[in-house]
Design a protein around this motif. Structure first.
Motif, PDB file in Angstrom:
ATOM      1  N   GLU A 132      36.242  24.679  46.647  1.00  0.00           N
ATOM      2  CA  GLU A 132      35.378  25.602  45.909  1.00  0.00           C
ATOM      3  C   GLU A 132      35.348  26.989  46.548  1.00  0.00           C
ATOM      4  O   GLU A 132      35.348  28.005  45.850  1.00  0.00           O
ATOM      5  N   HIS A 133      35.357  27.041  47.874  1.00  0.00           N
ATOM      6  CA  HIS A 133      35.277  28.332  48.563  1.00  0.00           C
ATOM      7  C   HIS A 133      36.443  29.255  48.210  1.00  0.00           C
ATOM      8  O   HIS A 133      36.298  30.474  48.194  1.00  0.00           O
ATOM      9  N   LYS A 134      37.601  28.695  47.880  1.00  0.00           N
ATOM     10  CA  LYS A 134      38.766  29.517  47.519  1.00  0.00           C
ATOM     11  C   LYS A 134      38.487  30.306  46.239  1.00  0.00           C
ATOM     12  O   LYS A 134      38.907  31.448  46.103  1.00  0.00           O
ATOM     13  N   TRP A 135      37.801  29.662  45.313  1.00  0.00           N
ATOM     14  CA  TRP A 135      37.449  30.332  44.053  1.00  0.00           C
ATOM     15  C   TRP A 135      36.428  31.433  44.322  1.00  0.00           C
ATOM     16  O   TRP A 135      36.521  32.533  43.778  1.00  0.00           O
ATOM     17  N   GLN A 136      35.437  31.121  45.147  1.00  0.00           N
ATOM     18  CA  GLN A 136      34.393  32.091  45.464  1.00  0.00           C
ATOM     19  C   GLN A 136      34.966  33.304  46.186  1.00  0.00           C
ATOM     20  O   GLN A 136      34.600  34.448  45.880  1.00  0.00           O
ATOM     21  N   GLU A 137      35.875  33.075  47.131  1.00  0.00           N
ATOM     22  CA  GLU A 137      36.492  34.173  47.873  1.00  0.00           C
ATOM     23  C   GLU A 137      37.252  35.126  46.953  1.00  0.00           C
ATOM     24  O   GLU A 137      37.321  36.320  47.218  1.00  0.00           O
ATOM     25  N   ARG A 138      37.814  34.595  45.899  1.00  0.00           N
ATOM     26  CA  ARG A 138      38.589  35.406  44.945  1.00  0.00           C
ATOM     27  C   ARG A 138      37.740  35.899  43.777  1.00  0.00           C
ATOM     28  O   ARG A 138      38.242  36.500  42.850  1.00  0.00           O
ATOM     29  N   GLU A 139      36.437  35.569  43.830  1.00  0.00           N
ATOM     30  CA  GLU A 139      35.493  35.954  42.785  1.00  0.00           C
ATOM     31  C   GLU A 139      35.949  35.487  41.406  1.00  0.00           C
ATOM     32  O   GLU A 139      35.858  36.212  40.416  1.00  0.00           O
ATOM     33  N   LEU A 140      36.455  34.244  41.364  1.00  0.00           N
ATOM     34  CA  LEU A 140      36.901  33.631  40.126  1.00  0.00           C
ATOM     35  C   LEU A 140      35.848  32.643  39.630  1.00  0.00           C
ATOM     36  O   LEU A 140      35.100  32.065  40.418  1.00  0.00           O
ATOM     37  N   ASN A 141      35.824  32.444  38.323  1.00  0.00           N
ATOM     38  CA  ASN A 141      34.906  31.492  37.724  1.00  0.00           C
ATOM     39  C   ASN A 141      35.380  30.073  38.035  1.00  0.00           C
ATOM     40  O   ASN A 141      36.467  29.674  37.630  1.00  0.00           O
ATOM     41  N   TYR A 142      34.575  29.338  38.757  1.00  0.00           N
ATOM     42  CA  TYR A 142      34.902  27.956  39.130  1.00  0.00           C
ATOM     43  C   TYR A 142      34.181  27.016  38.181  1.00  0.00           C
ATOM     44  O   TYR A 142      32.983  26.772  38.310  1.00  0.00           O
ATOM     45  N   ARG A 143      34.919  26.488  37.218  1.00  0.00           N
ATOM     46  CA  ARG A 143      34.325  25.662  36.165  1.00  0.00           C
ATOM     47  C   ARG A 143      33.810  24.315  36.655  1.00  0.00           C
ATOM     48  O   ARG A 143      33.048  23.664  35.957  1.00  0.00           O
TER      49      ARG A 143
END
Length: 170
Positions: A132-143
């Motif tokens: 999950e942190h990878k999505w947050q670091e890239r400011e992407l929507n993590y569904r």
């Protein structure tokens, strides 16, 4: 030697060269892939593959697209091609509560896998939030934010569906 990723088939020339070199050294080769880019595996590359770890993330087109944003058909076509060539598959199925835990879809995938005739085993992989942190670091929507891992009972139930189709499931 196992090629994994991300998706190794995004670099097919490199994969092909690496597989060829490994086979020249007498190494057993495996490819860990979603199969979506399976059309990039030419006959030479296929000849150098001993095993495919094939991730089929869902079995209905709707669920697969909702989860991955891609089409399911290329993955299934690749699985059929592997079967026609007798290439062993270890099927990997990530069990995501609320997404991929529908018995009817799992039964359909199990029937498909059993018909292939080259699936050595099915690995039911319990979903986790470690990425999950990878999505947050890239400011992407993590569904999948907020989705909990499946219970052991759900994991075992899913394995039993694959076993009921005549497949080994772990």
């Amino acid at each position: 030697m196992t090629l994994s990723g991300g998706e190794p088939l995004t670099q097919p020339r490199f994969v092909k060269a690496l597989l060829r070199g490994c086979k020249a050294m007498g190494l057993h080769t495996a490819l860990d892939t979603s199969g979506y880019l399976g059309a990039k595996v030419d006959d030479e590359m296929m000849a150098d593959l001993d095993l495919v770890l094939l991730d089929i993330k869902a079995f209905s087109e709707k669920t697969y697209h909702r989860l991955t944003g891609a089409e399911l058909k290329p993955t299934l076509d690749f699985a059929r091609r592997l079967a026609a060539l007798g290439k062993p598959i270890i099927l990997r199925y990530v069990l995501v509560p609320g997404w991929t835990d529908h018995d009817n879809e799992i039964r359909a995938l199990a029937a498909f896998a059993a018909r292939l005739g080259n699936v050595q085993r099915v690995d039911v992989l319990p979903f986790h939030q470690m990425g999950e942190h990878k999505w947050q670091e890239r400011e992407l929507n993590y569904r999948l934010a907020g989705v909990s891992p499946p219970s052991e009972a759900l994991v075992e139930h899913t394995r039993s569906i694959f076993r009921d189709a005549g497949l080994q499931a772990t």
